[in-house]
Design a protein around this motif. Structure first.
Motif, PDB file in Angstrom:
ATOM      1  N   LEU A  20       0.828  -1.210   0.000  1.00 27.99           N
ATOM      2  CA  LEU A  20       0.000   0.000   0.000  1.00 27.99           C
ATOM      3  C   LEU A  20       0.860   1.257   0.000  1.00 27.99           C
ATOM      4  O   LEU A  20       0.559   2.233  -0.689  1.00 27.99           O
ATOM      5  CB  LEU A  20      -0.926  -0.010   1.227  1.00 27.99           C
ATOM      6  CG  LEU A  20      -2.090  -0.999   1.191  1.00 27.99           C
ATOM      7  CD1 LEU A  20      -2.843  -0.982   2.514  1.00 27.99           C
ATOM      8  CD2 LEU A  20      -3.034  -0.667   0.046  1.00 27.99           C
ATOM      9  N   VAL A  21       1.946   1.240   0.788  1.00 29.02           N
ATOM     10  CA  VAL A  21       2.829   2.413   0.840  1.00 29.02           C
ATOM     11  C   VAL A  21       3.470   2.658  -0.517  1.00 29.02           C
ATOM     12  O   VAL A  21       3.517   3.788  -1.018  1.00 29.02           O
ATOM     13  CB  VAL A  21       3.900   2.214   1.930  1.00 29.02           C
ATOM     14  CG1 VAL A  21       4.933   3.323   1.859  1.00 29.02           C
ATOM     15  CG2 VAL A  21       3.249   2.180   3.306  1.00 29.02           C
TER      16      VAL A  21
ATOM     17  N   ALA B  16       1.426   6.483  -6.972  1.00 34.49           N
ATOM     18  CA  ALA B  16       0.271   7.271  -7.406  1.00 34.49           C
ATOM     19  C   ALA B  16       0.520   8.765  -7.222  1.00 34.49           C
ATOM     20  O   ALA B  16       0.189   9.588  -8.092  1.00 34.49           O
ATOM     21  CB  ALA B  16      -0.972   6.840  -6.633  1.00 34.49           C
ATOM     22  N   LEU B  17       1.125   9.146  -6.076  1.00 35.99           N
ATOM     23  CA  LEU B  17       1.436  10.558  -5.834  1.00 35.99           C
ATOM     24  C   LEU B  17       2.418  11.079  -6.876  1.00 35.99           C
ATOM     25  O   LEU B  17       2.243  12.185  -7.419  1.00 35.99           O
ATOM     26  CB  LEU B  17       2.013  10.705  -4.425  1.00 35.99           C
ATOM     27  CG  LEU B  17       2.376  12.118  -3.955  1.00 35.99           C
ATOM     28  CD1 LEU B  17       2.111  12.257  -2.454  1.00 35.99           C
ATOM     29  CD2 LEU B  17       3.853  12.439  -4.226  1.00 35.99           C
ATOM     30  N   ASN B  18       3.452  10.302  -7.169  1.00 34.09           N
ATOM     31  CA  ASN B  18       4.449  10.731  -8.146  1.00 34.09           C
ATOM     32  C   ASN B  18       3.814  10.914  -9.527  1.00 34.09           C
ATOM     33  O   ASN B  18       4.105  11.885 -10.239  1.00 34.09           O
ATOM     34  CB  ASN B  18       5.568   9.699  -8.212  1.00 34.09           C
ATOM     35  CG  ASN B  18       6.634  10.043  -9.236  1.00 34.09           C
ATOM     36  OD1 ASN B  18       7.309  11.063  -9.132  1.00 34.09           O
ATOM     37  ND2 ASN B  18       6.786   9.196 -10.237  1.00 34.09           N
ATOM     38  N   GLU B  19       2.945   9.991  -9.889  1.00 34.32           N
ATOM     39  CA  GLU B  19       2.314  10.087 -11.203  1.00 34.32           C
ATOM     40  C   GLU B  19       1.416  11.325 -11.303  1.00 34.32           C
ATOM     41  O   GLU B  19       1.427  12.040 -12.316  1.00 34.32           O
ATOM     42  CB  GLU B  19       1.498   8.811 -11.456  1.00 34.32           C
ATOM     43  CG  GLU B  19       0.884   8.729 -12.841  1.00 34.32           C
ATOM     44  CD  GLU B  19       1.934   8.649 -13.933  1.00 34.32           C
ATOM     45  OE1 GLU B  19       1.609   9.018 -15.081  1.00 34.32           O
ATOM     46  OE2 GLU B  19       3.075   8.239 -13.647  1.00 34.32           O
TER      47      GLU B  19
ATOM     48  N   VAL C 107      10.414  16.030 -17.433  1.00 31.07           N
ATOM     49  CA  VAL C 107       9.845  16.053 -16.080  1.00 31.07           C
ATOM     50  C   VAL C 107      10.403  14.882 -15.288  1.00 31.07           C
ATOM     51  O   VAL C 107      10.336  13.724 -15.725  1.00 31.07           O
ATOM     52  CB  VAL C 107       8.304  15.978 -16.134  1.00 31.07           C
ATOM     53  CG1 VAL C 107       7.720  15.988 -14.724  1.00 31.07           C
ATOM     54  CG2 VAL C 107       7.747  17.127 -16.961  1.00 31.07           C
ATOM     55  N   GLY C 108      10.972  15.182 -14.106  1.00 35.22           N
ATOM     56  CA  GLY C 108      11.522  14.132 -13.245  1.00 35.22           C
ATOM     57  C   GLY C 108      10.486  13.610 -12.263  1.00 35.22           C
ATOM     58  O   GLY C 108       9.272  13.846 -12.397  1.00 35.22           O
ATOM     59  N   ASN C 109      10.965  12.908 -11.256  1.00 32.49           N
ATOM     60  CA  ASN C 109      10.091  12.316 -10.230  1.00 32.49           C
ATOM     61  C   ASN C 109       9.887  13.281  -9.074  1.00 32.49           C
ATOM     62  O   ASN C 109      10.782  14.033  -8.692  1.00 32.49           O
ATOM     63  CB  ASN C 109      10.684  11.012  -9.703  1.00 32.49           C
ATOM     64  CG  ASN C 109      10.677   9.920 -10.754  1.00 32.49           C
ATOM     65  OD1 ASN C 109       9.739   9.806 -11.545  1.00 32.49           O
ATOM     66  ND2 ASN C 109      11.725   9.106 -10.774  1.00 32.49           N
ATOM     67  N   ALA C 110       8.699  13.221  -8.506  1.00 31.64           N
ATOM     68  CA  ALA C 110       8.340  14.122  -7.411  1.00 31.64           C
ATOM     69  C   ALA C 110       8.999  13.690  -6.112  1.00 31.64           C
ATOM     70  O   ALA C 110       9.294  12.506  -5.905  1.00 31.64           O
ATOM     71  CB  ALA C 110       6.828  14.160  -7.248  1.00 31.64           C
ATOM     72  N   THR C 111       9.223  14.659  -5.246  1.00 27.26           N
ATOM     73  CA  THR C 111       9.717  14.367  -3.907  1.00 27.26           C
ATOM     74  C   THR C 111       8.538  13.978  -3.016  1.00 27.26           C
ATOM     75  O   THR C 111       7.372  14.166  -3.358  1.00 27.26           O
ATOM     76  CB  THR C 111      10.436  15.580  -3.315  1.00 27.26           C
ATOM     77  OG1 THR C 111       9.511  16.680  -3.231  1.00 27.26           O
ATOM     78  CG2 THR C 111      11.619  15.983  -4.176  1.00 27.26           C
TER      79      THR C 111
ATOM     80  N   GLY D 198      -8.183  18.044  -3.611  1.00 21.15           N
ATOM     81  CA  GLY D 198      -7.043  17.195  -3.326  1.00 21.15           C
ATOM     82  C   GLY D 198      -6.077  17.078  -4.499  1.00 21.15           C
ATOM     83  O   GLY D 198      -5.075  16.368  -4.382  1.00 21.15           O
ATOM     84  N   ARG D 199      -6.353  17.734  -5.597  1.00 19.70           N
ATOM     85  CA  ARG D 199      -5.471  17.677  -6.769  1.00 19.70           C
ATOM     86  C   ARG D 199      -4.255  18.585  -6.568  1.00 19.70           C
ATOM     87  O   ARG D 199      -4.329  19.587  -5.872  1.00 19.70           O
ATOM     88  CB  ARG D 199      -6.230  18.113  -8.022  1.00 19.70           C
ATOM     89  CG  ARG D 199      -7.331  17.154  -8.431  1.00 19.70           C
ATOM     90  CD  ARG D 199      -8.125  17.736  -9.601  1.00 19.70           C
ATOM     91  NE  ARG D 199      -7.249  18.030 -10.729  1.00 19.70           N
ATOM     92  CZ  ARG D 199      -6.941  17.152 -11.679  1.00 19.70           C
ATOM     93  NH1 ARG D 199      -7.444  15.940 -11.634  1.00 19.70           N
ATOM     94  NH2 ARG D 199      -6.139  17.492 -12.677  1.00 19.70           N
ATOM     95  N   PHE D 200      -3.141  18.185  -7.181  1.00 19.46           N
ATOM     96  CA  PHE D 200      -1.945  19.007  -7.122  1.00 19.46           C
ATOM     97  C   PHE D 200      -2.096  20.203  -8.050  1.00 19.46           C
ATOM     98  O   PHE D 200      -2.708  20.128  -9.123  1.00 19.46           O
ATOM     99  CB  PHE D 200      -0.720  18.193  -7.541  1.00 19.46           C
ATOM    100  CG  PHE D 200      -0.206  17.283  -6.459  1.00 19.46           C
ATOM    101  CD1 PHE D 200       0.335  17.802  -5.294  1.00 19.46           C
ATOM    102  CD2 PHE D 200      -0.251  15.907  -6.619  1.00 19.46           C
ATOM    103  CE1 PHE D 200       0.811  16.965  -4.301  1.00 19.46           C
ATOM    104  CE2 PHE D 200       0.229  15.074  -5.625  1.00 19.46           C
ATOM    105  CZ  PHE D 200       0.760  15.593  -4.470  1.00 19.46           C
ATOM    106  N   GLU D 201      -1.507  21.322  -7.613  1.00 19.61           N
ATOM    107  CA  GLU D 201      -1.495  22.556  -8.416  1.00 19.61           C
ATOM    108  C   GLU D 201      -0.096  23.158  -8.371  1.00 19.61           C
ATOM    109  O   GLU D 201       0.634  23.000  -7.384  1.00 19.61           O
ATOM    110  CB  GLU D 201      -2.518  23.555  -7.840  1.00 19.61           C
ATOM    111  CG  GLU D 201      -3.958  23.065  -7.930  1.00 19.61           C
ATOM    112  CD  GLU D 201      -4.918  24.028  -7.234  1.00 19.61           C
ATOM    113  OE1 GLU D 201      -6.102  24.062  -7.631  1.00 19.61           O
ATOM    114  OE2 GLU D 201      -4.496  24.721  -6.294  1.00 19.61           O
ATOM    115  N   VAL D 202       0.259  23.836  -9.450  1.00 17.04           N
ATOM    116  CA  VAL D 202       1.573  24.503  -9.534  1.00 17.04           C
ATOM    117  C   VAL D 202       1.557  25.735  -8.635  1.00 17.04           C
ATOM    118  O   VAL D 202       0.668  26.585  -8.736  1.00 17.04           O
ATOM    119  CB  VAL D 202       1.888  24.894 -10.984  1.00 17.04           C
ATOM    120  CG1 VAL D 202       3.208  25.673 -11.055  1.00 17.04           C
ATOM    121  CG2 VAL D 202       1.938  23.640 -11.867  1.00 17.04           C
ATOM    122  N   CYS D 203       2.544  25.790  -7.742  1.00 11.15           N
ATOM    123  CA  CYS D 203       2.560  26.882  -6.784  1.00 11.15           C
ATOM    124  C   CYS D 203       3.948  27.514  -6.700  1.00 11.15           C
ATOM    125  O   CYS D 203       4.477  27.790  -5.633  1.00 11.15           O
ATOM    126  CB  CYS D 203       2.139  26.374  -5.413  1.00 11.15           C
ATOM    127  SG  CYS D 203       1.425  27.646  -4.329  1.00 11.15           S
TER     128      CYS D 203
END
Length: 204
Positions: free
Chosen positions: A97-98, A104-107, A160-164, A196-201
């Motif tokens: 699950l982790v 999923a978060l990275n994608e 585009v790389g991978n998210a932290t 809950g969606r990511f946004e550019v900040c």
């Protein structure tokens, strides 16, 4: 009774014929020896007794005790093995699950950054503005945002790389401009409180 015949001795009639010893008697009502009749059953013999009253214990045979200890220990061993397997499976499921959540978060983060850079490259500034977080939109109107990007060099390619990992999620990007310049930047992301969606900040 005898009957005398002419010139001969007297002949016995049928009633005077002697019966040999042990032979059945001739004539009506003669009966041979009869077999012995079984004695009548004693009173109450063969009749089931009344059912036992409430609380009576039926006389069941005691269960065999041979092998009972073996079965008990075998059952305990199987139960312990099942518990061990369940615990191991639960740990593996938690790790899964982790890992799935991180992927999923990275994608999601990479999709948002890719959509933003593609909109800027295609000069779809309104679409790019819609991907900004609330703080950036309060700082700059859609018109101001479009005017600022119009003065910057055009984007030709990007990677585009991978998210932290949270809480501060950033995505590294490498942008190549039409001038030949290439920049490595960090796109900062924030989650919308309602969707809950990511946004550019911010881009640093």
């Amino acid at each position: 009774m005898t009957v005398s015949g002419p010139g001969g001795p007297a002949m016995p009639t049928g009633h005077d014929v002697p019966v040999p010893s042990g032979a059945p008697a001739q004539g009506h009502g003669a009966i041979g020896p009869q077999p012995a009749q079984p004695a009548p059953p004693a009173p109450g013999a063969g009749v089931p007794g009344p059912p036992p009253g409430p609380g009576a214990t039926p006389p069941f045979a005691a269960p065999p005790t041979e092998g009972r200890s073996v079965r008990v220990w075998l059952g305990l061993g199987v139960g312990a093995l099942a518990a061990l397997v369940c615990c191991g499976g639960g740990g593996a499921a938690l790790v899964g699950l982790v890992v799935s959540g991180t992927q999923a978060l990275n994608e999601q983060a990479r999709v948002v950054v890719n959509d933003y850079l593609q909109a800027v490259r295609d000069k779809e500034f309104d679409k790019a503005y819609g991907l900004l977080c609330d703080a950036d939109q309060r700082r700059e109107t859609p018109e101001e945002f479009s005017a600022r990007l119009a003065t910057e060099p055009d984007i030709t390619t990007y990677h585009v790389g991978n998210a932290t990992s949270p809480p501060d999620v950033t995505v590294p990007v490498t942008v190549t401009y039409a001038t030949g310049d290439q920049r490595s930047e960090q796109v900062e992301l924030a989650q919308d409180s309602s969707t809950g969606r990511f946004e550019v900040c911010g881009i640093a």
